[in-house]
Write an enzyme that holds these catalytic residues in place. Structure first.
Site, short mmCIF file in Angstrom:
data_model
loop_
_atom_site.label_atom_id
_atom_site.label_comp_id
_atom_site.label_asym_id
_atom_site.label_seq_id
_atom_site.Cartn_x
_atom_site.Cartn_y
_atom_site.Cartn_z
CG HIS A 1 -0.25 -5.06 5.16
ND1 HIS A 1 0.08 -6.15 4.40
CD2 HIS A 1 0.90 -4.56 5.66
CE1 HIS A 1 1.39 -6.31 4.47
NE2 HIS A 1 1.91 -5.37 5.22
CG ASP B 1 5.12 1.72 9.09
OD1 ASP B 1 6.19 1.47 9.67
OD2 ASP B 1 4.98 1.61 7.86
N1 ACO Z 1 -6.22 5.21 4.36
C1 ACO Z 1 -7.34 5.40 3.63
N2 ACO Z 1 -7.74 4.56 2.66
C2 ACO Z 1 -6.97 3.49 2.43
C3 ACO Z 1 -5.79 3.23 3.15
C4 ACO Z 1 -5.43 4.15 4.15
N3 ACO Z 1 -4.31 3.97 4.87
N4 ACO Z 1 -5.23 2.10 2.72
C5 ACO Z 1 -6.03 1.64 1.73
N5 ACO Z 1 -7.07 2.49 1.57
C6 ACO Z 1 -8.13 2.34 0.59
C7 ACO Z 1 -7.69 2.90 -0.74
O1 ACO Z 1 -7.95 4.26 -0.87
C8 ACO Z 1 -8.46 2.03 -1.71
O2 ACO Z 1 -9.77 2.51 -1.75
P1 ACO Z 1 -10.58 2.53 -3.15
O3 ACO Z 1 -10.65 1.07 -3.58
O4 ACO Z 1 -11.88 3.12 -2.78
O5 ACO Z 1 -9.76 3.37 -4.07
C9 ACO Z 1 -8.48 0.68 -1.02
O6 ACO Z 1 -8.36 0.96 0.39
C10 ACO Z 1 -7.34 -0.24 -1.45
O7 ACO Z 1 -6.12 0.48 -1.24
P2 ACO Z 1 -4.82 0.32 -2.12
O8 ACO Z 1 -3.95 1.51 -1.92
O9 ACO Z 1 -5.17 -0.04 -3.53
O10 ACO Z 1 -4.19 -0.96 -1.43
P3 ACO Z 1 -2.74 -1.51 -1.65
O11 ACO Z 1 -2.77 -2.93 -1.30
O12 ACO Z 1 -2.24 -1.13 -2.98
O13 ACO Z 1 -1.88 -0.66 -0.60
C11 ACO Z 1 -0.92 0.16 1.34
C12 ACO Z 1 -1.47 -1.07 0.62
C13 ACO Z 1 0.10 0.87 0.47
C14 ACO Z 1 -0.25 -0.29 2.62
C15 ACO Z 1 -2.12 1.11 1.66
O14 ACO Z 1 -2.99 0.49 2.56
C16 ACO Z 1 -1.64 2.45 2.18
O15 ACO Z 1 -1.31 3.35 1.39
N6 ACO Z 1 -1.54 2.62 3.53
C17 ACO Z 1 -1.02 3.85 4.09
C18 ACO Z 1 0.50 3.85 4.05
C19 ACO Z 1 1.10 2.88 5.04
O16 ACO Z 1 0.69 2.79 6.18
N7 ACO Z 1 2.13 2.13 4.59
C20 ACO Z 1 2.83 1.18 5.41
C21 ACO Z 1 2.45 -0.23 5.02
S1 ACO Z 1 3.23 -1.41 6.07
C22 ACO Z 1 4.84 -1.36 5.57
O17 ACO Z 1 5.15 -1.20 4.44
C23 ACO Z 1 5.86 -1.47 6.59
#
Ligand code: ACO
Length: 371
Positions: free
Chosen positions: A257, A308
């Site tokens: 998140h 989710d």
């Molecule tokens: N699985 C694996 N790795 C992850 C995940 C995940 N679900 N979420 C974050 N990471 C990792 C990223 O790969 C990144 O690693 P790095 O720094 O080595 O490249 C680091 O954690 C930071 O992730 P970002 O994507 O930059 O974080 P951001 O704050 O931009 O994204 C998000 C947040 C979009 C929710 C992300 O965690 C994600 O894509 N989760 C999966 C999709 C999801 O569940 N979305 C629903 C969110 S809740 C909602 O909207 C209702």
């Protein structure tokens, strides 16, 4: 100029609707835990729009208004019947139907506050009817008319199945609606606010918000969680599945998140609902798998489930088709979008950030025959 990728850490507005402080989520100052355990979704709608919990008369009036506005124009039903329904995602159908709804509302472009509240009721009331109608049409069934005497939660399940839900399903669905209703300046809410800040109309704002919610990094994740659970299939397959995903640097849906770093306060409610409902349906496997996945991802990546993750097995246990999970999110979140849109109109300023230009410079036009 400094750039914040993905606007991380940027405070883009003031708002009196919901807040996330130290991983605690409140709507209008009420802790989400308190609301999830006690409130009806109709009370939460009122709370978000009017800033206070309704008294009995106010709640009755809102319920009456929602019931009276739940039917959708028959042209929208005909339009949905004209799609090649097996190829159209329900979120795309919802986005188009909401945009079309605006064409049937003579007040669509009237931005007076009273007119905007009337339109908010219409949108909140009609969106569940659209989702249920499209789902049934897609399954070769006729839509079921709204049932004016049921609660908001029960009416949706009734329109989806044609049967009044049992008490457990109604309560579980109501709680899921309460938990998804608002969430500060999430991507879809921000999209809606940006849209109406141009003084565009409410239908445009909600249509834009639906488009943003559809994506897998936002509301679209819940559908993909259930897909992942099915792909994994059995507890024994979790480890190799996740190891492969980690090795390929894949994102695991339902985890991580932008704002919560120590856990999403909504997830514990959905986890418990998943435990209870999967045991009732005799499919505890989905809960057990989810818990194992949760442990492994926390251990390996330090990531925690978001709203989710467990909502997927909750909706599955309620007999809801997987590609309807995100439209169901919209049925609830539209209450928050509308609260934010009304707040935006009440104290509007165009939202127009800057971009740090990193492209080519000093280019000279070359006639096409010389390129
Ligand atoms: N699985 C694996 N790795 C992850 C995940 C995940 N679900 N979420 C974050 N990471 C990792 C990223 O790969 C990144 O690693 P790095 O720094 O080595 O490249 C680091 O954690 C930071 O992730 P970002 O994507 O930059 O974080 P951001 O704050 O931009 O994204 C998000 C947040 C979009 C929710 C992300 O965690 C994600 O894509 N989760 C999966 C999709 C999801 O569940 N979305 C629903 C969110 S809740 C909602 O909207 C209702």
């Amino acid at each position: 100029m400094t750039t914040a990728r993905g606007l991380e850490g940027v405070v883009a507005t003031t708002s009196g609707i919901s807040s996330i402080v130290d991983d605690v989520l409140t709507y209008r100052g009420y802790n989400i835990d308190d609301l999830a355990d006690n409130a009806s979704f109709e009370e939460v709608i009122y709370l978000l729009w009017y800033g206070k919990l309704p008294n009995a008369a106010e709640l009755d009036e809102l319920k009456k208004d929602l019931a009276e506005n739940a039917e959708i124009p028959k042209q929208i039903i005909e339009q949905m019947k004209s799609y090649s329904v097996d190829k159209v995602h329900p979120m795309a159908a919802l986005r188009t139907a909401v945009s079309t709804l605006g064409l049937f509302d003579e007040e669509a472009d009237n931005l007076d506050q009273e007119a905007n509240y009337r339109k908010a009721v219409r949108l909140q009331a009609k969106i569940p009817t659209i989702v249920a109608a499209f789902t049934r049409i897609r399954d070769g069934k006729e839509p079921v008319n709204p049932h004016g005497k049921l609660s908001f939660a029960a009416n949706f399940l009734y329109m989806l199945t044609g049967k009044e839900p049992d008490n457990i399903s109604e309560k579980a669905f109501n709680k899921a609606l309460v938990l998804h209703a608002d969430h500060e300046l999430n991507a879809s809410t921000f999209t809606g606010r940006v849209c109406v800040a141009t003084l565009s109309d409410i239908y445009s704002g909600v249509t834009a918000a639906i488009g943003a919610l559809k994506g897998p990094l936002h509301g679209g994740a819940n559908e993909r969680v259930m897909k992942m659970l099915h792909e994994i299939g059995e507890v024994d397959n979790i480890k190799p599945y996740l190891q492969k995903a980690f090795a390929n640097k894949e994102k695991i849906m339902g985890f991580g998140h932008r704002v919560y770093k120590n856990g999403d306060p909504r997830a514990k409610h959905l986890r418990e609902m998943s435990r209870q409902l999967t045991s009732i349906t005799g499919e505890s496997k989905w809960y057990e798998m989810s818990v194992k996945i949760e442990q492994m991802i926390q251990n390996e990546k330090g990531l925690l489930p978001n709203v989710d993750f467990f909502s997927a097995s909750v909706y599955h246990s309620l007999g809801i088709k997987h590609d309807i999970f995100t439209p169901i999110f919209a049925i609830s979140r539209v209450s928050g979008w509308l609260a934010h849109i009304l707040e935006q109109y009440s104290n509007n300023r165009l939202i127009r950030p800057r971009a740090d230009y990193v492209g080519k410079t000093n280019q000279t036009y070359v006639p096409i025959e010389e390129r």
